[in-house]
Scaffold this motif. Structure first.
Motif, PDB file in Angstrom:
ATOM      1  N   MET A   1       0.833  -1.200   0.000  1.00 30.18           N
ATOM      2  CA  MET A   1       0.000   0.000   0.000  1.00 30.18           C
ATOM      3  C   MET A   1       0.869   1.251   0.000  1.00 30.18           C
ATOM      4  SD  MET A   1      -2.598   1.239   3.015  1.00 30.18           S
ATOM      5  CE  MET A   1      -1.257   1.358   4.207  1.00 30.18           C
ATOM      6  N   PHE A   2       1.866   1.280   0.872  1.00 27.47           N
ATOM      7  CA  PHE A   2       2.792   2.406   0.970  1.00 27.47           C
ATOM      8  C   PHE A   2       3.554   2.587  -0.335  1.00 27.47           C
ATOM      9  CE2 PHE A   2       6.535   4.129   3.775  1.00 27.47           C
ATOM     10  CZ  PHE A   2       6.317   5.401   3.273  1.00 27.47           C
ATOM     11  N   GLY A   3       4.049   1.475  -0.889  1.00 26.56           N
ATOM     12  CA  GLY A   3       4.768   1.554  -2.157  1.00 26.56           C
ATOM     13  C   GLY A   3       3.895   2.075  -3.276  1.00 26.56           C
ATOM     14  N   GLY A   4       2.616   1.664  -3.294  1.00 28.53           N
ATOM     15  CA  GLY A   4       1.694   2.158  -4.317  1.00 28.53           C
ATOM     16  C   GLY A   4       1.460   3.651  -4.205  1.00 28.53           C
ATOM     17  N   GLU A   5       1.418   4.177  -2.978  1.00 28.35           N
ATOM     18  CA  GLU A   5       1.202   5.608  -2.780  1.00 28.35           C
ATOM     19  C   GLU A   5       2.425   6.424  -3.179  1.00 28.35           C
ATOM     20  OE1 GLU A   5      -1.992   5.239   0.926  1.00 28.35           O
ATOM     21  OE2 GLU A   5       0.015   6.060   1.284  1.00 28.35           O
ATOM     22  N   LEU A   6       3.593   5.817  -3.174  1.00 28.90           N
ATOM     23  CA  LEU A   6       4.814   6.540  -3.545  1.00 28.90           C
ATOM     24  C   LEU A   6       5.169   6.399  -5.021  1.00 28.90           C
ATOM     25  CD1 LEU A   6       7.095   5.496  -0.529  1.00 28.90           C
ATOM     26  CD2 LEU A   6       5.970   7.710  -0.838  1.00 28.90           C
ATOM     27  N   SER A   7       4.520   5.470  -5.718  1.00 24.40           N
ATOM     28  CA  SER A   7       4.933   5.105  -7.075  1.00 24.40           C
ATOM     29  C   SER A   7       4.362   6.021  -8.148  1.00 24.40           C
ATOM     30  CB  SER A   7       4.486   3.672  -7.388  1.00 24.40           C
ATOM     31  OG  SER A   7       5.096   2.741  -6.550  1.00 24.40           O
ATOM     32  N   PRO A   8       5.132   6.250  -9.237  1.00 21.32           N
ATOM     33  CA  PRO A   8       4.570   6.896 -10.428  1.00 21.32           C
ATOM     34  C   PRO A   8       3.494   5.995 -11.026  1.00 21.32           C
ATOM     35  CG  PRO A   8       6.977   6.889 -10.491  1.00 21.32           C
ATOM     36  CD  PRO A   8       6.578   5.984  -9.374  1.00 21.32           C
ATOM     37  N   ALA A   9       2.388   6.561 -11.465  1.00 20.72           N
ATOM     38  CA  ALA A   9       1.250   5.761 -11.930  1.00 20.72           C
ATOM     39  C   ALA A   9       1.617   4.833 -13.069  1.00 20.72           C
ATOM     40  CB  ALA A   9       0.113   6.692 -12.365  1.00 20.72           C
ATOM     41  N   LYS A  10       2.417   5.306 -13.988  1.00 24.25           N
ATOM     42  CA  LYS A  10       2.753   4.524 -15.177  1.00 24.25           C
ATOM     43  C   LYS A  10       3.512   3.251 -14.824  1.00 24.25           C
ATOM     44  CE  LYS A  10       4.893   4.960 -19.748  1.00 24.25           C
ATOM     45  NZ  LYS A  10       5.629   5.867 -20.671  1.00 24.25           N
TER      46      LYS A  10
ATOM     47  N   ARG B   1       3.533   1.925 -11.519  1.00 15.42           N
ATOM     48  CA  ARG B   1       3.131   1.471 -10.205  1.00 15.42           C
ATOM     49  C   ARG B   1       3.022  -0.051 -10.138  1.00 15.42           C
ATOM     50  NH1 ARG B   1      -1.322   4.195  -9.708  1.00 15.42           N
ATOM     51  NH2 ARG B   1      -2.664   2.484 -10.360  1.00 15.42           N
ATOM     52  N   GLY B   2       2.472  -0.667 -11.181  1.00 17.47           N
ATOM     53  CA  GLY B   2       2.328  -2.111 -11.167  1.00 17.47           C
ATOM     54  C   GLY B   2       3.654  -2.822 -11.004  1.00 17.47           C
ATOM     55  N   ALA B   3       4.643  -2.414 -11.799  1.00 18.97           N
ATOM     56  CA  ALA B   3       5.954  -3.062 -11.735  1.00 18.97           C
ATOM     57  C   ALA B   3       6.633  -2.812 -10.400  1.00 18.97           C
ATOM     58  CB  ALA B   3       6.833  -2.557 -12.876  1.00 18.97           C
ATOM     59  N   LEU B   4       6.526  -1.594  -9.882  1.00 19.06           N
ATOM     60  CA  LEU B   4       7.206  -1.273  -8.631  1.00 19.06           C
ATOM     61  C   LEU B   4       6.569  -1.990  -7.444  1.00 19.06           C
ATOM     62  CD1 LEU B   4       7.938   2.528  -9.144  1.00 19.06           C
ATOM     63  CD2 LEU B   4       9.580   0.653  -9.125  1.00 19.06           C
TER      64      LEU B   4
ATOM     65  N   THR C   1      -6.753  -1.827 -13.849  1.00 18.21           N
ATOM     66  CA  THR C   1      -6.302  -0.540 -13.303  1.00 18.21           C
ATOM     67  C   THR C   1      -4.963  -0.103 -13.879  1.00 18.21           C
ATOM     68  OG1 THR C   1      -5.388  -1.774 -11.422  1.00 18.21           O
ATOM     69  CG2 THR C   1      -7.561  -0.800 -11.140  1.00 18.21           C
ATOM     70  N   LYS C   2      -4.507  -0.765 -14.922  1.00 19.19           N
ATOM     71  CA  LYS C   2      -3.211  -0.423 -15.513  1.00 19.19           C
ATOM     72  C   LYS C   2      -3.168   1.024 -15.979  1.00 19.19           C
ATOM     73  CE  LYS C   2      -2.234  -1.460 -19.792  1.00 19.19           C
ATOM     74  NZ  LYS C   2      -1.894  -2.157 -21.060  1.00 19.19           N
ATOM     75  N   GLY C   3      -2.135   1.758 -15.560  1.00 18.04           N
ATOM     76  CA  GLY C   3      -1.898   3.110 -16.035  1.00 18.04           C
ATOM     77  C   GLY C   3      -2.752   4.186 -15.404  1.00 18.04           C
ATOM     78  N   LEU C   4      -3.667   3.831 -14.497  1.00 19.79           N
ATOM     79  CA  LEU C   4      -4.536   4.828 -13.868  1.00 19.79           C
ATOM     80  C   LEU C   4      -3.907   5.333 -12.576  1.00 19.79           C
ATOM     81  CD1 LEU C   4      -8.037   3.090 -14.218  1.00 19.79           C
ATOM     82  CD2 LEU C   4      -6.966   4.730 -15.776  1.00 19.79           C
TER      83      LEU C   4
ATOM     84  N   GLU D   1       3.672  11.100 -14.982  1.00 28.98           N
ATOM     85  CA  GLU D   1       3.964   9.853 -14.260  1.00 28.98           C
ATOM     86  C   GLU D   1       3.791  10.064 -12.761  1.00 28.98           C
ATOM     87  OE1 GLU D   1       7.836   8.698 -15.460  1.00 28.98           O
ATOM     88  OE2 GLU D   1       7.336   8.631 -17.559  1.00 28.98           O
ATOM     89  N   THR D   2       2.550  10.268 -12.359  1.00 24.70           N
ATOM     90  CA  THR D   2       2.285  10.700 -11.000  1.00 24.70           C
ATOM     91  C   THR D   2       2.467   9.607  -9.984  1.00 24.70           C
ATOM     92  OG1 THR D   2      -0.018  10.116 -11.167  1.00 24.70           O
ATOM     93  CG2 THR D   2       0.585  12.340 -11.815  1.00 24.70           C
ATOM     94  N   VAL D   3       2.509  10.074  -8.692  1.00 23.90           N
ATOM     95  CA  VAL D   3       2.600   9.123  -7.589  1.00 23.90           C
ATOM     96  C   VAL D   3       1.328   8.304  -7.542  1.00 23.90           C
ATOM     97  CG1 VAL D   3       2.784   8.902  -5.103  1.00 23.90           C
ATOM     98  CG2 VAL D   3       4.052  10.674  -6.276  1.00 23.90           C
TER      99      VAL D   3
END
Length: 558
Positions: A182-191, A193-196, A510-513, A556-558
């Motif tokens: 959850m924390f990692g998803g909030e910090l990740s660029p949207a583009k 986020r899945g990979a990170l 939810t890819k890319g959103l 490429e937002t968080v």
């Protein structure tokens, strides 16, 4: 705060955009430096682009906590087979003079780690909403260390101390598994986020592989208590390394900071993570998206557990979906192989099953790397469905061979080596399919399917599901396999077959959103799971002088 060094004004200062939070007026000063905790920010340079590399480093420092969970999974199967461990915590067969584990005691030692995990996922993960994501991780890592101290100091015959230590370690692992993605998803660029977020599973599988290697190394080169205490002692190394990374590199979640009213700190965090100036277009657009999403949620009142059932849009179906995805992740049968791998492969005639599980660890880790590509290339739905199809086929054939052909002369006679080799190949195929799909994407779905005000609670329900089914499978597997042997595989294959339809009809793409756009998609009555891959945010403004709360994908937002 460091001194600001002011240089001559820039001749061209782009026009600043309006923001509901009060966007600064156009600056006539050149970039200035500012201290943010132990990190340096730069002000000015309004059009700067974000840095993916540093944002990835920050997220990877968070998802590295998956290593703690994985190392236990990779070592416990081998540890429970070490002679000294069996002698210390097992029971004596007075007729033969040999020590052994009863099915119940072995199941308790292995499985109640998952009970602790389920409890920790539900009750400890709430700290993420009270003291923040970062400090929650640090507390959970400290609990992890305490649990390992209790285990490693267990004396002869004190199997109950080992049992208690594993429950406490499980508490921390469940809380970490709930909060870190959850924390990692909030910090990740949207583009990306899945990979990170998938990197959580990547570190977990790397730890499983290294756990197998450590078991094999200590088995070959050590004797006595050193065999298992050296392996358990490595847990302190991982915990201290992760603690240092989170403490030094990782800031608090900007979404959490914005939610508790620390908007300026949230902006500074966005600037720090993405390595852009504090007064930049990216920071303003990103913060505005976060702020408007939070204001919308706050207008509905304080989140409660009841809201997981009554909340809108479609909160309850999302919670159920998260619970089911994590349940199906476990019901795929993956821990049937991981927890009891050495026992299973001894049954197919292998002389050194420790070597075989190392091969499985390599397959698991290598295939997880592909998931980082698949999740954002093909999307969450297609990857899960593809993994389910391949995994189910492999398990059906594996099970049929085990039931029909492995013991041509009866179970009391030698097994067929060619059939055993084929079953090992099918196991590798199944693990590859799981690792490239289910292993990582379950955590991605939990990280991005819920609005921030209920994200911690809803994610904890999914983690509870994971550890609940993990416990049930790890506890009852010895009993079931003793009764029906390899026919147990039909249950897991059937669950993967069911998963194909379940994903198609219930899981949204939810890819890319951005995380804010995910909520908008669920609120669109025309959007269904099977056509969600084509959903677009129609509210995005085309006016360059206006920044919509969700129009942040360009950066490429968080």
């Amino acid at each position: 705060m460091a001194e600001q060094v002011v240089t001559p004004p820039s001749p061209e200062s782009p026009k600043m955009l309006s923001s509901s939070s009060g966007t600064p007026e156009p600056s006539t000063e050149a970039p200035t430096k500012k201290k943010f905790g132990e990190h340096t920010l730069v002000e000015g340079d309004y059009e700067s682009a974000p840095s993916l590399m540093f944002a990835a480093l920050v997220v990877l420092s968070v998802t590295f906590v998956g290593f703690t969970f994985g190392f236990d999974t990779g070592t416990i199967s081998g540890i429970t087979g070490f002679p000294d461990y069996i002698e210390r915590f097992g029971q004596l067969n007075h007729a033969t003079g040999e020590y052994y584990f009863t099915t119940t005691r072995k199941s308790l030692i292995i499985a109640f780690y998952s009970v602790g995990g389920g409890v920790g996922g539900i009750f400890l993960s709430g700290f993420a909403n009270t003291i923040g994501r970062k400090y929650s991780l640090l507390i959970f890592l400290s609990i992890y260390v305490v649990g390992n101290i209790i285990q490693i100091t267990s004396g002869h015959g004190k199997w109950y101390q080992m049992f208690i230590g594993r429950i406490i370690t499980g508490l921390s692992s469940g809380a970490l598994a709930s909060v870190a993605p959850m924390f990692g998803g909030e910090l990740s660029p949207a583009k990306y986020r899945g990979a990170l977020v998938c990197s959580f599973q990547l570190f977990l599988t790397l730890a499983i592989f290294l756990g197998y290697c450590c078991d094999y190394a200590t088995k070959e080169h050590n004797s006595g208590a050193a065999q298992w205490r050296i392996v358990m002692g490595l847990n302190f190394l991982w915990a201290f390394l992760i603690f240092a990374l989170v403490w030094i590199v990782v800031p608090e979640s900007p979404r959490y900071l914005a939610e508790i009213g620390k908007g300026d700190k949230a902006k500074e965090t966005i600037a720090y993570i993405n390595k852009v100036p504090l007064k930049s277009r990216f920071v303003e657009e990103e913060y505005k998206a976060i702020e408007e999403g939070i204001l919308t949620e706050q207008a509905a009142g304080t989140a409660s557990w009841k809201e997981l059932i009554t909340g809108k849009p479609k909160i309850f179906p999302r919670v159920v979906m998260g619970f089911m995805i994590m349940a199906l992740q476990q019901l795929s049968g993956i821990n049937y192989f991981f927890y009891y791998g050495t026992t299973i492969f001894a049954a197919v005639g292998l002389q050194d099953s420790y070597q075989t599980v190392i091969v499985l660890g390599v397959v698991n880790f290598a295939s997880t790397i592909f998931s980082l590509y698949f999740v954002d290339k093909f999307g969450r739905r297609s990857t899960l469905i593809g993994g389910s199809i391949v995994g189910a086929i492999a398990l059906y054939i594996y099970t049929i061979l085990g039931v029909v052909a492995l013991y041509p002369n009866g179970r009391d006679e030698a097994s067929s080596k060619p059939v055993g080799n084929a079953m090992i190949f099918l196991t590798c195929l199944f693990i590859a399919a799981f690792a490239a799909s289910w292993g990582a994407i379950g955590y991605v779905i939990l990280a991005e399917s819920f609005p921030i005000r209920i994200r911690a609670k809803a994610s904890s329900v999914g983690i509870l599901s994971s550890f609940l089914w993990n416990f049930l499978i790890s506890f009852f597997t010895p009993y079931i396999t003793n009764a029906i042997h390899f026919s147990f595989g039909f249950i897991f294959a059937g669950c993967l077959t069911f998963a194909i339809g379940y994903i198609y009809f219930t899981v949204y793409e939810t890819k890319g959103l951005t995380l804010e756009e995910v909520d908008l998609m669920y609120g669109d009555k025309k959007c269904n799971p099977w056509n969600s891959a084509n959903w677009k945010n129609k509210d995005k403004s085309l006016d360059e002088t206006k920044v919509d709360s969700t129009d942040v994908s360009e950066h490429e937002t968080v």
